[in-house]
Design a protein around this motif. Structure first.
Motif, PDB file in Angstrom:
ATOM      1  N   LEU A  15       0.931  -1.194   0.528  1.00 45.85           N
ATOM      2  CA  LEU A  15       0.244  -0.310  -0.120  1.00 45.85           C
ATOM      3  C   LEU A  15       0.723   0.877   0.152  1.00 45.85           C
ATOM      4  O   LEU A  15       1.010   2.060  -0.830  1.00 45.85           O
ATOM      5  N   PHE A  16       1.938   1.219   0.890  1.00 43.58           N
ATOM      6  CA  PHE A  16       2.783   2.471   1.284  1.00 43.58           C
ATOM      7  C   PHE A  16       2.953   2.365  -0.722  1.00 43.58           C
ATOM      8  O   PHE A  16       3.409   3.787  -0.907  1.00 43.58           O
ATOM      9  N   LEU A  17       4.207   1.440  -0.920  1.00 45.47           N
ATOM     10  CA  LEU A  17       5.130   1.410  -1.670  1.00 45.47           C
ATOM     11  C   LEU A  17       4.396   2.140  -2.905  1.00 45.47           C
ATOM     12  O   LEU A  17       4.355   2.928  -3.915  1.00 45.47           O
ATOM     13  N   SER A  18       2.482   1.337  -3.553  1.00 40.55           N
ATOM     14  CA  SER A  18       2.133   2.305  -4.529  1.00 40.55           C
ATOM     15  C   SER A  18       1.850   3.632  -4.128  1.00 40.55           C
ATOM     16  O   SER A  18       2.266   4.247  -5.172  1.00 40.55           O
ATOM     17  N   LEU A  19       1.666   3.911  -3.212  1.00 41.51           N
ATOM     18  CA  LEU A  19       0.953   5.467  -3.071  1.00 41.51           C
ATOM     19  C   LEU A  19       2.156   6.205  -3.039  1.00 41.51           C
ATOM     20  O   LEU A  19       2.508   7.380  -3.737  1.00 41.51           O
ATOM     21  N   GLY A  20       3.441   5.352  -2.589  1.00 43.33           N
ATOM     22  CA  GLY A  20       4.986   6.560  -2.762  1.00 43.33           C
ATOM     23  C   GLY A  20       5.179   6.684  -4.491  1.00 43.33           C
ATOM     24  O   GLY A  20       5.055   8.026  -4.761  1.00 43.33           O
ATOM     25  N   LEU A  21       5.028   5.726  -5.053  1.00 40.26           N
ATOM     26  CA  LEU A  21       5.264   5.305  -6.833  1.00 40.26           C
ATOM     27  C   LEU A  21       4.140   6.767  -7.354  1.00 40.26           C
ATOM     28  O   LEU A  21       4.730   7.248  -8.280  1.00 40.26           O
ATOM     29  N   LEU A  22       2.819   6.768  -6.700  1.00 44.18           N
ATOM     30  CA  LEU A  22       1.730   7.205  -7.588  1.00 44.18           C
ATOM     31  C   LEU A  22       2.476   8.909  -6.958  1.00 44.18           C
ATOM     32  O   LEU A  22       1.874   9.496  -7.621  1.00 44.18           O
ATOM     33  N   VAL A  23       2.734   9.195  -5.743  1.00 42.23           N
ATOM     34  CA  VAL A  23       2.393  10.537  -5.247  1.00 42.23           C
ATOM     35  C   VAL A  23       3.703  11.023  -6.327  1.00 42.23           C
ATOM     36  O   VAL A  23       4.224  12.250  -6.701  1.00 42.23           O
ATOM     37  N   GLY A  24       4.839  10.064  -6.772  1.00 44.96           N
ATOM     38  CA  GLY A  24       5.746  11.062  -7.347  1.00 44.96           C
ATOM     39  C   GLY A  24       5.738  11.308  -8.588  1.00 44.96           C
ATOM     40  O   GLY A  24       6.395  11.911  -9.104  1.00 44.96           O
ATOM     41  N   ALA A  25       5.301  10.136  -9.364  1.00 39.47           N
ATOM     42  CA  ALA A  25       4.906  10.458 -10.385  1.00 39.47           C
ATOM     43  C   ALA A  25       3.639  11.454 -10.793  1.00 39.47           C
ATOM     44  O   ALA A  25       3.895  12.747 -11.704  1.00 39.47           O
ATOM     45  N   ARG A  26       2.933  12.317  -8.990  1.00 35.05           N
ATOM     46  CA  ARG A  26       1.868  12.639  -9.604  1.00 35.05           C
ATOM     47  C   ARG A  26       2.906  14.314  -8.836  1.00 35.05           C
ATOM     48  O   ARG A  26       2.577  15.538 -10.070  1.00 35.05           O
ATOM     49  N   TRP A  27       3.754  14.241  -8.704  1.00 34.44           N
ATOM     50  CA  TRP A  27       5.031  14.954  -8.362  1.00 34.44           C
ATOM     51  C   TRP A  27       5.573  15.713  -9.557  1.00 34.44           C
ATOM     52  O   TRP A  27       5.700  16.560 -10.252  1.00 34.44           O
ATOM     53  N   ALA A  28       6.154  14.670 -10.189  1.00 37.04           N
ATOM     54  CA  ALA A  28       7.104  14.922 -11.242  1.00 37.04           C
ATOM     55  C   ALA A  28       6.092  15.533 -12.855  1.00 37.04           C
ATOM     56  O   ALA A  28       6.363  16.345 -13.207  1.00 37.04           O
ATOM     57  N   TYR A  29       4.178  15.489 -12.441  1.00 37.02           N
ATOM     58  CA  TYR A  29       3.915  15.810 -13.626  1.00 37.02           C
ATOM     59  C   TYR A  29       3.772  17.206 -13.521  1.00 37.02           C
ATOM     60  O   TYR A  29       3.627  18.076 -14.369  1.00 37.02           O
ATOM     61  N   ASP A  30       3.819  17.719 -12.415  1.00 35.55           N
ATOM     62  CA  ASP A  30       3.407  18.792 -10.980  1.00 35.55           C
ATOM     63  C   ASP A  30       3.977  19.772 -11.451  1.00 35.55           C
ATOM     64  O   ASP A  30       4.872  21.086 -10.706  1.00 35.55           O
ATOM     65  N   VAL A  31       5.613  19.638 -10.845  1.00 35.26           N
ATOM     66  CA  VAL A  31       6.627  19.824 -10.859  1.00 35.26           C
ATOM     67  C   VAL A  31       7.273  20.086 -11.604  1.00 35.26           C
ATOM     68  O   VAL A  31       8.428  21.792 -12.312  1.00 35.26           O
ATOM     69  N   LEU A  32       8.310  19.360 -12.449  1.00 38.41           N
ATOM     70  CA  LEU A  32       9.263  19.402 -13.532  1.00 38.41           C
ATOM     71  C   LEU A  32       8.929  20.069 -14.780  1.00 38.41           C
ATOM     72  O   LEU A  32       9.886  20.075 -15.116  1.00 38.41           O
ATOM     73  N   GLY A  33       7.700  20.263 -15.889  1.00 40.88           N
ATOM     74  CA  GLY A  33       7.356  20.487 -16.347  1.00 40.88           C
ATOM     75  C   GLY A  33       7.889  20.048 -17.947  1.00 40.88           C
ATOM     76  O   GLY A  33       8.799  20.553 -18.642  1.00 40.88           O
ATOM     77  N   TRP A  34       8.437  18.538 -17.705  1.00 45.68           N
ATOM     78  CA  TRP A  34       8.405  18.545 -18.937  1.00 45.68           C
ATOM     79  C   TRP A  34       7.057  17.629 -19.504  1.00 45.68           C
ATOM     80  O   TRP A  34       7.221  16.984 -20.881  1.00 45.68           O
ATOM     81  N   GLY A  35       6.141  17.937 -19.322  1.00 44.47           N
ATOM     82  CA  GLY A  35       4.517  16.492 -19.955  1.00 44.47           C
ATOM     83  C   GLY A  35       4.500  15.861 -19.348  1.00 44.47           C
ATOM     84  O   GLY A  35       3.962  15.599 -20.210  1.00 44.47           O
ATOM     85  N   GLY A  36       4.989  15.611 -18.557  1.00 37.63           N
ATOM     86  CA  GLY A  36       4.782  13.690 -18.295  1.00 37.63           C
ATOM     87  C   GLY A  36       4.728  13.007 -17.184  1.00 37.63           C
ATOM     88  O   GLY A  36       5.286  13.983 -16.269  1.00 37.63           O
ATOM     89  N   TYR A  37       4.798  12.191 -16.488  1.00 36.08           N
ATOM     90  CA  TYR A  37       4.841  11.811 -15.234  1.00 36.08           C
ATOM     91  C   TYR A  37       5.461  11.008 -15.114  1.00 36.08           C
ATOM     92  O   TYR A  37       6.044  10.228 -13.414  1.00 36.08           O
ATOM     93  N   TRP A  38       5.758  10.438 -15.423  1.00 40.03           N
ATOM     94  CA  TRP A  38       6.853   8.304 -14.977  1.00 40.03           C
ATOM     95  C   TRP A  38       8.057   8.786 -16.422  1.00 40.03           C
ATOM     96  O   TRP A  38       7.741   8.604 -17.612  1.00 40.03           O
TER      97      TRP A  38
END
Lengths: 165, 668
Positions: free
Chosen positions: B215-238
């Motif tokens: 549960l935690f690992l999945s949540l961590g991966l999802l939140v990480g993907a969302r963070w990449a999408y919202d912050v890094l600004g290259w148009g993707g999440y993974w």
């Protein structure tokens, strides 16, 4: 999670000063030429598949570090000269090596990247199938368990759910 | 604070080491009293490390710049909240944070040690304490967050700008909770081997612990993907970045483990295999921590490189050698109690599932480490990027969707062909319908069409299983359907929670396929008041402003104002893409988003000239991305349902755990 502006974190201090100076000039690169002969989109289409040696794992089109901006300008120049995408890619490969490609072509040292999974996965599948075939044995009871009736009562139902799980 | 912190660390690792020795001694001599001593030492670690973490937090909050770590991740003007989260903003602090989370899991495991069979207790304590001690030694001697300057500087460098986003504040703790969580199932499996236990009395417990970690690992991966999408600004999440891969690897093997442990629990088969999977998962967890924290593979995440590499590698090596040796020594205990009876059985399908998950894990591992190999062997660095991962793992993921669509209708032992034909037939029809719909909607790439078909196949199969169950309940009890659905799930949370997870994965698949195959992008420069038209949107550049927020004096924000209209000229949204320029020279370009269920309009401000009279914008249109986040929520809900306390499960009727056969079946 590629960081488009991430090179800055790995820059050495000296580079940084230089970078800031260049950044100030080149950052709005697209804006400098009001009617560019080659559009940003055409440049990005080529840049998408290239990686500069400094910003690892960040494709060129998403990278705004000075080195990458310079590469993109080079691409623009080459496109303006009428070079094709593959010619431009080759130009960068000869200068900086295979690492500029998003993934190595299946030849030379790049072969191993592709070959091992391509052979290994089917081989593992085959091994598994053979193993299973040997492992299987005739069923001790010829009749499969009877289909549970769905229409009787709640107790039956619970058992059905359990049997299926 | 430094002295206090180091003292506490010394106390902790010393106790941990003693506890480890005591625990293994207790296991060897079967000494109940010594087991209790080890258990109590395990319980003490949590308060001890909580104090240690508090010592570092106090140093961070009081701007104690004598500590090297504090200067690396904080500065006087840093907002209070970010001073607190700076605890895991750098290598040494985050390793201490890892140890602390580990101690919490250790506490939970030790507090409920009475649920374990008595002969396994000392070993579970011993393995967990060993892991704990390893990280504490690392913290004390290789990555000490309490190390001080001879002459302290006046101020610190401040937290890395990337880590100031809420997503990045939540992402590492969740990921670490997942990582750390997997040490408990590993300890349980290893303890059963050490104690020489043959029955699976620990299995139910094992599943719960594994699900919590998952549960935690999945949540961590999802939140990480969302963070990449919202912050890094290259148009993707993974981006298949090595550090992302490092977190994905234990998730893949852990997921395989979750499935194979069901076969072990229900049918008494695949025991060696299941043990191997958890050993692999544990080793990958350690390796993952190592990769994320040392930067062995240069990556955008590798903020720091340090001396912790060698001890990490030695530990991983010892874990693998030790665990495999133990497995070999206990081989006989792990004979299967049953044999495969039919190709068309759940057992076979779970094996297929395991093959696919391990195949994906291997491909990801190979791609992640190949650049390192090629550099070591041929002295040439390579980039192994998205094209490799997409081509190699894509078909394997596709096959997993196929399995997901069929599995609800496949029974343990053997499946009557007739029922399977009917249900799979209807799933196939649905899949064809979905492909036709997607084609009508304008999707042309064959792979995307196939992908949507597979999602529909898997989704329909799962929903049909729910529908059959609810229908049966309604006919039997006359309950209205919401009640029937709720009771159905409550009756068997593991099954229906698991299928809810599958539904979440289907939704994520839809989002991934949509955004992977149909993303559009453009980059254009326009003047103030001008507009650009792209993908059915008209974007008007209204203005630009620059300011420094009061909470973050070290940053200059340049924010553009863009109005978004649709084709008919209706105003859809006001977007404010911005650029953050830090006085350290770093900059960040987070996107402005207009998200709908159909697509995301993802707008970046890439540059500006003439004081903002002209600005360059990068526009992405990402179809269906929202479904990834919705699917993520469904996946988490499903896991919560599955992990909820539930009635005991009956073994498969017909063949209830016979004693070990005289002629043992070969081990798989």
């Amino acid at each position: 999670m590629r960081g488009s502006r991430l090179l800055a974190f790995t820059l050495r201090p000296v580079l940084l000063v230089w970078a800031l100076a260049v950044l100030a000039v080149t950052r709005p690169a697209g804006a400098q030429t009001p009617t560019p002969p080659v559009s940003d989109d055409e440049v990005n289409r080529v840049a998408k598949n290239l990686y500069c040696p400094v910003c690892e794992n960040v494709p060129l089109d998403a990278c705004d570090t000075p080195a990458c901006v310079q590469w993109k300008e080079e691409i623009r120049t080459l496109l303006a000269e009428g070079r094709s995408e593959s010619e431009i890619v080759e130009f960068f490969v000869t200068r900086y090596g295979m690492r500029v490609l998003a993934a190595p072509p299946p030849q030379g040292i790049g072969l191993g990247v592709w070959l091992i999974p391509a052979l290994g996965l089917p081989a593992a599948g085959l091994w598994l199938a053979l193993r299973l075939a040997r492992w299987r044995r005739p069923a001790p009871t010829p009749e499969p368990p009877p289909e549970p009736s769905l229409d009787e009562n709640a107790r039956m139902l619970d058992r059905w759910i359990r049997e299926h799980w | 604070m430094s002295l206090l912190g180091e003292g506490l660390l010394d106390l902790a690792w010393g106790l941990g080491l003693i506890g480890t020795i005591v625990a293994f001694y207790a296991g060897w001599r079967r000494e109940v009293r010594w087991t209790e001593v080890a258990r109590r030492i395990g319980l003490v670690m949590a308060p001890l490390l909580t104090l240690t973490v508090m010592a570092l937090e106090i140093a961070l909050l009081t701007d104690d710049f004598r500590l090297i770590y504090v200067t690396q991740v904080s500065r006087q003007t840093q907002p209070l909240f970010l001073k607190i989260t700076a605890l895991w903003g750098g290598q040494n602090g985050s390793l201490l944070f890892w140890s602390w989370l580990m101690s919490l899991f250790l506490f939970a495991a030790m507090a409920r040690a009475d649920r374990l069979p008595p002969d396994m207790r000392p070993y579970v304590a011993g393995i967990l304490l060993l892991t704990q001690t390893f990280f504490l030694l690392l913290n004390r001697f290789f990555a000490n967050p309490f190390e001080t300057f001879p002459v302290p500087p006046a101020d610190g460098r401040g937290l890395n700008p990337l880590l100031r986003h809420p997503g990045m504040i939540a992402h590492p703790p969740l990921l670490y909770l997942g990582f750390v969580g997997f040490t408990v199932p590993y300890a349980i499996v290893m303890a059963a081997l050490m104690a020489g236990r043959q029955d699976e009395s620990g299995l139910r417990l094992l599943r719960r612990w594994t699900l919590v970690a998952w549960l935690f690992l999945s949540l961590g991966l999802l939140v990480g993907a969302r963070w990449a999408y919202d912050v890094l600004g290259w148009g993707g999440y993974w981006g298949w970045d090595p550090v992302e891969n490092a977190a994905l690897l234990p998730w893949l093997t852990g997921t395989a483990f979750l499935h194979s442990v069901m076969v072990q629990e229900r049918r008494g088969m695949l025991k060696v295999w299941t043990s191997l999977l958890i050993i692999l998962t544990y080793a990958l967890v350690i390796l993952g921590t190592f990769i994320t924290r040392t930067g062995v593979i240069a990556s955008v995440h590798a903020f720091a490189r340090s001396a912790i590499g060698v001890p990490f590698l030695i530990y991983v090596g010892l874990v693998l050698v030790g665990s495999l040796a133990l497995l070999a020594a206990r081989w006989d205990l792990l004979r299967a109690e049953n044999r495969m009876e039919s190709w068309l059985s759940r057992e076979t399908f779970f094996l297929l599932n395991n093959w696919l998950f391990l195949g994906i894990a291997f491909a990801v591992f190979w791609g992640t480490f190949y650049p390192m190999f090629s550099e070591l062997l041929f002295n040439e660095k390579l980039t192994v990027g998205p094209p490799y991962y997409n081509q190699v793992t894509g078909p394997l993921f596709g096959a997993l969707y196929l399995l997901m669509g069929v599995i609800p209708f496949v029974r343990w032992r053997r499946t009557p062909g007739a029922s399977l034909r009917l249900s799979v037939g209807s799933s196939l029809l649905t899949a064809l319908g979905a492909v036709a719909l997607a084609a009508i909607a304008g999707i042309r790439q064959p792979w995307a069409l196939l992908g949507f078909g597979l999602c529909a196949f898997a989704g329909w199969g799962t929903l049909l299983d729910y529908a059959l169950g609810v229908g049966a309940r309604r006919r039997a009890t006359g309950e209205p359907w919401p009640v029937a659905l709720a009771r159905l799930i409550a009756r068997n949370p593991r099954r229906y929670g698991g299928y809810l997870v599958h539904l979440g994965v289907v939704l994520i698949g839809i989002g991934v396929i949509g955004s992977q195959f149909d993303q559009q992008e453009t980059q254009r420069t326009i003047g103030l008041g001008d507009s650009l038209t792209f993908g059915g949107y008209r974007l008007v550049y209204q203005g630009i402003r620059q300011y420094t927020p009061a909470t973050e004096p070290d940053v200059v924000v340049t924010e553009a104002w863009v109005r978004v209209y649709d084709r008919s000229g209706r105003l859809l949204a006001d977007l404010y893409p911005y650029v953050l320029q830090y006085d350290t020279g770093e900059s960040l370009t987070p996107p402005a988003l207009r998200a709908t269920l159909k697509e995301d309009l993802y707008l970046l401000l890439s540059g500006w000239v003439e004081g903002g009279n002209r600005a360059t914008f990068k526009v992405f249109i990402n179809p269906l991305v929202s479904w990834i986040w919705i699917g993520g929520v469904v996946l988490i809900l499903g896991t919560l349902v599955a992990v909820w306390p539930r009635p005991a499960l009956a073994p498969v009727p017909g063949e209830i755990r016979p004693p070990l056969q005289k002629k043992p079946a070969p081990v798989l």
